[in-house]
Design an enzyme around this catalytic site. Structure first.
Site, mmCIF file in Angstrom:
data_model
loop_
_atom_site.group_PDB
_atom_site.id
_atom_site.type_symbol
_atom_site.label_atom_id
_atom_site.label_comp_id
_atom_site.label_asym_id
_atom_site.label_seq_id
_atom_site.Cartn_x
_atom_site.Cartn_y
_atom_site.Cartn_z
ATOM 1 N N CYS A 88 0.863 -1.173 0.000
ATOM 2 C CA CYS A 88 0.000 0.000 0.000
ATOM 3 C C CYS A 88 0.902 1.227 0.000
ATOM 4 O O CYS A 88 1.651 1.440 0.961
ATOM 5 C CB CYS A 88 -0.912 -0.013 1.217
ATOM 6 S SG CYS A 88 -2.005 1.425 1.217
ATOM 7 N N GLY A 89 0.837 1.994 -1.089
ATOM 8 C CA GLY A 89 1.740 3.136 -1.232
ATOM 9 C C GLY A 89 1.426 4.251 -0.251
ATOM 10 O O GLY A 89 2.300 4.718 0.488
ATOM 11 N N HIS A 90 0.151 4.663 -0.217
ATOM 12 C CA HIS A 90 -0.174 5.760 0.715
ATOM 13 C C HIS A 90 0.066 5.293 2.145
ATOM 14 O O HIS A 90 0.489 6.073 3.000
ATOM 15 C CB HIS A 90 -1.625 6.245 0.505
ATOM 16 C CG HIS A 90 -2.606 5.580 1.411
ATOM 17 N ND1 HIS A 90 -3.317 4.447 1.071
ATOM 18 C CD2 HIS A 90 -2.949 5.857 2.694
ATOM 19 C CE1 HIS A 90 -4.072 4.086 2.089
ATOM 20 N NE2 HIS A 90 -3.880 4.912 3.081
ATOM 21 N N HIS A 208 -8.324 -3.751 -7.824
ATOM 22 C CA HIS A 208 -8.370 -2.290 -7.940
ATOM 23 C C HIS A 208 -8.681 -1.927 -9.397
ATOM 24 O O HIS A 208 -8.094 -2.512 -10.310
ATOM 25 C CB HIS A 208 -7.026 -1.655 -7.593
ATOM 26 C CG HIS A 208 -6.648 -1.774 -6.138
ATOM 27 N ND1 HIS A 208 -6.235 -2.947 -5.561
ATOM 28 C CD2 HIS A 208 -6.606 -0.831 -5.164
ATOM 29 C CE1 HIS A 208 -5.963 -2.731 -4.279
ATOM 30 N NE2 HIS A 208 -6.175 -1.457 -4.019
ATOM 31 N N ASP A 234 -10.075 5.491 -3.498
ATOM 32 C CA ASP A 234 -8.885 6.032 -2.845
ATOM 33 C C ASP A 234 -8.944 7.553 -2.883
ATOM 34 O O ASP A 234 -9.119 8.143 -3.951
ATOM 35 C CB ASP A 234 -7.634 5.520 -3.583
ATOM 36 C CG ASP A 234 -6.370 5.671 -2.755
ATOM 37 O OD1 ASP A 234 -6.313 6.597 -1.920
ATOM 38 O OD2 ASP A 234 -5.441 4.869 -2.951
ATOM 39 N N CYS A 238 -3.076 7.056 -4.945
ATOM 40 C CA CYS A 238 -2.821 5.613 -4.871
ATOM 41 C C CYS A 238 -1.382 5.276 -5.307
ATOM 42 O O CYS A 238 -1.076 5.296 -6.504
ATOM 43 C CB CYS A 238 -3.826 4.818 -5.699
ATOM 44 S SG CYS A 238 -3.742 3.041 -5.386
ATOM 45 N N GLY A 239 -0.566 4.929 -4.328
ATOM 46 C CA GLY A 239 0.842 4.656 -4.628
ATOM 47 C C GLY A 239 1.044 3.435 -5.501
ATOM 48 O O GLY A 239 1.844 3.458 -6.458
ATOM 49 N N THR A 240 0.323 2.347 -5.195
ATOM 50 C CA THR A 240 0.484 1.147 -6.024
ATOM 51 C C THR A 240 -0.163 1.365 -7.400
ATOM 52 O O THR A 240 0.328 0.862 -8.409
ATOM 53 C CB THR A 240 -0.099 -0.097 -5.325
ATOM 54 O OG1 THR A 240 -1.440 0.191 -4.883
ATOM 55 C CG2 THR A 240 0.744 -0.513 -4.140
HETATM 56 O O1 PYC Z 1 -1.735 3.903 -2.054
HETATM 57 O O2 PYC Z 1 -1.271 1.902 -2.826
HETATM 58 C C1 PYC Z 1 -2.025 2.708 -2.292
HETATM 59 C C2 PYC Z 1 -3.375 2.248 -1.892
HETATM 60 C C3 PYC Z 1 -3.933 1.019 -2.115
HETATM 61 C C4 PYC Z 1 -5.220 1.055 -1.547
HETATM 62 C C5 PYC Z 1 -5.403 2.299 -1.000
HETATM 63 N N1 PYC Z 1 -4.267 3.011 -1.218
#
Ligand code: PYC
Length: 312
Positions: A88-90, A208, A234, A238-240
């Site tokens: 999870c990036g965030h 996602h 999100d 979303c980092g991923t």
């Molecule tokens: O930031 O990767 C992310 C992420 C995945 C689900 C919610 N945020």
């Protein structure tokens, strides 16, 4: 009464709840093995922390763990209102900010273990955090799926630490005012992908859906709307999802190594992404910022009818 100590933050609008203590011992082994034990034996602890009445559909939990690799400053298992996330990036940005808030790390580079591999993080002096995410790649391009009520939708299947379906098709502008319509559409796409048996590699479930287009604010930047497992979109870019997008841009020759991609989320908040070439895809670096929003002790009373959360 059970007591769980947590610190809450948000990253570009999306919440993260870092669980510091009070959680049952998951034993030794890799983070993937500990996540399997979490899923099998302690799923009600997940819902107690992430679901209403203590959490919400948007809450991402980050269970702090001792890392196996002594070069890592922490291990983490991410979870939400319905299950678990690979990476999870965030959440990693929120976790890094939280570790800094606790005085456990200072500015500089660190490593964090996750169930899908080790990620690097860099805490900058001004509070920004950069993640060196797991290798990201496009598994399939221009995949078609028939979505009831919307017709044929075309998109790419890509890995960024979670599996994404990324499309430019949208029934509405990527503007916050259209979030309900965008949510209905992306949930419908997700269901259609599952019904059609479309997956990532090795049958990995696509959980996602990301709409990615030019932002409607005239900035010339890209904006996304990302539907997460569990039915909440999100709030951050979303980092991923940004990592998966970088992999697609690289595969299409639309973004070169070291060039910066500015990725807005649906709130207009921003992550910046660059990449280096990897073996199969790209090695993404994603930069964003998180803010601490609270510190709490979650209490679980034995006679509370919703002690373990309101489960769907
Ligand atoms: O930031 O990767 C992310 C992420 C995945 C689900 C919610 N945020």
């Amino acid at each position: 009464m059970d007591r769980i100590s947590v610190i809450d933050s948000h990253t570009a609008g999306e919440p993260t709840r870092v669980v510091l203590s009070g959680f049952p011992d998951l034993g030794a082994g890799s983070l993937a093995e500990r996540r399997a034990r979490f899923r099998a034996g302690f799923d009600h602890w997940r819902s107690a922390i992430a679901c209403e009445p203590r959490g919400s559909d948007t809450m991402v939990g980050a269970l702090l763990q001792e890392p196996v690799d002594p070069d890592c400053c922490a291990g983490v298992i991410f979870f939400n209102n319905v299950g678990f996330l690979g990476m999870c990036g965030h959440g990693t940005i929120g976790l890094t900010r939280t570790l800094a808030h606790l005085g456990r790390i200072g500015p500089g580079r660190h490593r964090i273990e996750t169930p899908v591999g080790v990620v690097g993080v860099e805490l900058h002096g001004d509070g920004r955090v950069t993640i060196d995410n797991v290798e990201s790649y496009r598994a399939a391009a221009a995949v078609e799926v028939e979505v009831p009520g919307y017709g044929k939708v075309v998109g790419d299947v890509a890995w960024g630490g979670n599996w994404f379906f990324i499309t430019e098709h949208s029934p509405a502008p990527l503007d916050f005012g259209y979030r309900e319509e965008l949510s209905r559409y992306t949930v419908a796409v997700l269901r259609a992908l599952h019904a059609a048996g479309i997956t990532g590699d090795d049958g990995g479930a696509i959980d996602h859906v990301e709409i990615s287009r030019e932002a409607p604010d005239g900035s010339g930047q890209s904006r996304n709307f990302v539907m997460c497992p569990g039915g909440a979109y999100d709030r951050s870019p979303c980092g991923t999802g940004t990592s998966a997008k970088l992999a697609c841009l690289a595969a299409d020759g639309k973004l070169g190594e070291g060039e910066t991609w500015v990725q807005q989320g649906i709130l207009g908040s921003v992550f910046e992404g660059t990449y280096r070439a990897g073996g199969r895809g790209v090695l993404p670096r994603i930069t964003g910022r998180a803010w601490i929003t609270g510190r709490a002790e979650i209490l679980i009373e034995a006679d509370d009818p919703f002690a373990w959360g309101i489960r769907g």
